[in-house]
Design an enzyme around this catalytic site. Structure first.
Site, PDB file in Angstrom:
ATOM      1  N   ARG A 239    -103.783-116.023 -43.729  1.00  0.00           N
ATOM      2  CA  ARG A 239    -104.119-114.811 -44.197  1.00  0.00           C
ATOM      3  C   ARG A 239    -105.380-114.391 -44.003  1.00  0.00           C
ATOM      4  NH1 ARG A 239     -99.512-113.916 -44.708  1.00  0.00           N
ATOM      5  NH2 ARG A 239     -98.250-113.930 -46.471  1.00  0.00           N
ATOM      6  N   GLU A 268    -106.051-105.582 -44.142  1.00  0.00           N
ATOM      7  CA  GLU A 268    -105.052-105.038 -43.307  1.00  0.00           C
ATOM      8  C   GLU A 268    -104.661-103.972 -43.748  1.00  0.00           C
ATOM      9  OE1 GLU A 268    -102.004-108.053 -42.921  1.00  0.00           O
ATOM     10  OE2 GLU A 268    -103.547-109.660 -42.037  1.00  0.00           O
ATOM     11  N   HIS A 287    -100.751-108.878 -37.494  1.00  0.00           N
ATOM     12  CA  HIS A 287     -99.925-109.487 -38.314  1.00  0.00           C
ATOM     13  C   HIS A 287     -98.456-109.466 -37.954  1.00  0.00           C
ATOM     14  CE1 HIS A 287     -99.755-110.997 -42.724  1.00  0.00           C
ATOM     15  NE2 HIS A 287     -98.900-111.686 -41.993  1.00  0.00           N
TER      16      HIS A 287
HETATM   17  C1  GLV Z   1     -96.223-113.508 -43.327  1.00  0.00           C
HETATM   18  O1  GLV Z   1     -97.367-113.571 -43.167  1.00  0.00           O
HETATM   19  C2  GLV Z   1     -95.562-114.429 -44.251  1.00  0.00           C
HETATM   20  O2  GLV Z   1     -96.062-114.860 -45.251  1.00  0.00           O
HETATM   21  O3  GLV Z   1     -94.220-114.753 -44.170  1.00  0.00           O
END
Ligand code: GLV
Length: 327
Positions: A239, A268, A287
């Site tokens: 994250r 993001e 991401h």
């Molecule tokens: C993606 O970032 C997830 O947490 O699955």
């Protein structure tokens, strides 16, 4: 009466079909953007269950407006977008999808590690800008990964999977720092448990795989980068807020660390004029850790099964707050 389920994005059909086959009444949000908090609350008021993901803000305000929900099913392994304490107080079970994206995300971390070590994203840009020139015997020399030390911050499923790759491909030594020891990783990979400062000081590649919590928020800040090797590579596929972006940019500019590979940013989406995007020693992805057919399909199935099993048996196979169901 048929249960009404609000599905906040276009999730893979595999999971949606499972819900449809059970006869649920589905409301699908078809737009290519997440709902605003107001749109989400207005629609959710009229539903009993929610399939949501990391871009949906399931905060105190939302839960205050929708305390009637039977279940929240998160399409992700991370759930820092959900106020779990409030959901638990309201006795709303929260399902999630662990395991489904382990291999996909480990691949992205592994790929970023190589891309940063060899400045791949930057070198690609030199072709586009007409700067290929001639074969350069001394230009942009990278770092080899064989025999290096991989440090994992938060060694769970994804960290384990990355460590397995790094050990098999490069014979890397594996170190890790966790809240609790990971006996399986110690046994299978010879991973060594170290404290946070030792992880910073000893890692050649430091890869983040923890959850975002108050304890991990911006833990990779100026003080942490200062303790890393100047030759080290920082990778974050977990994250964005786990690192402090300004401090990371400064560390890269000042050569406190060699480079960084990010699949997650804060905020993001990252703005296109972010300095990280034009730095030689940074590789940034939008991401996409779990963005494979296999992972996303399985995530949709797990998210659907959490709801189906809840209504069928009262149990949620993958639950964040089990205390809600077993008081
Ligand atoms: C993606 O970032 C997830 O947490 O699955």
């Amino acid at each position: 009466m048929k249960k009404k389920i609000l599905i906040t994005r276009k999730y893979p059909e595999a999971g949606i079909s499972l819900l449809r086959e059970q006869g649920f009444d589905l409301t699908l949000w078809e737009k290519d953007r997440p709902m605003t908090p107001m749109e989400l609350a207005d629609l959710a008021k009229d539903h009993q269950a929610l399939v949501c993901t990391l871009t949906d803000r399931i905060d105190r305000d939302f839960l205050g407006k929708c305390p009637h929900l039977d279940i929240i099913s998160q399409f992700a392994v991370g759930y820092d977008n959900i106020d779990i304490a409030s959901a638990t107080r309201l006795r709303i079970p929260v399902g999630y999808t662990p395991g489904a994206m382990t291999e996909a995300t480990a691949d992205i971390a592994f790929g970023l590690m190589i891309a940063v070590a060899r400045k791949m994203f930057f070198m690609h840009k030199t072709i586009i800008s007409g700067q290929w020139g001639y074969f350069n015997p001394t230009g942009h020399l990278g770092m080899e990964l064989t025999g290096k030390t991989l440090g994992i911050f938060g060694l769970g499923r994804i960290g384990f999977s990355l460590a397995r790759r790094c050990k098999a491909a490069y014979g890397m030594k594996i170190l890790y720092h966790n809240r609790t020891r990971n006996a399986e990783a110690e046994q299978a990979l010879g991973a060594g448990f170290v404290d946070f400062n030792d992880l910073l000081a000893q890692s050649d590649i430091l890869s983040v795989h923890c959850a975002l919590t108050p304890e991990t928020r911006q833990i990779f800040n100026q003080a942490a980068f200062k303790k890393m090797k100047p030759s080290a590579i920082f990778i974050n596929t977990a994250r964005g807020p786990v690192h402090h972006e300004g401090d990371l940019i400064e560390a890269l500019r000042e050569g406190r660390i060699r480079g960084a590979g990010l699949d997650v940013t804060d905020p993001e989406p990252m703005r296109p004029d972010n300095p990280l995007l034009s730095m030689e020693n940074a590789c940034v992805l939008p991401h996409v850790g779990s963005a494979t057919m296999e992972a996303r399909t399985q995530m949709s199935v797990l998210a659907a099964m959490n709801i189906i099993e809840f209504y069928r048996t009262g149990k949620v196979p993958h639950i964040v707050n089990p205390e809600v169901l077993n008081p």
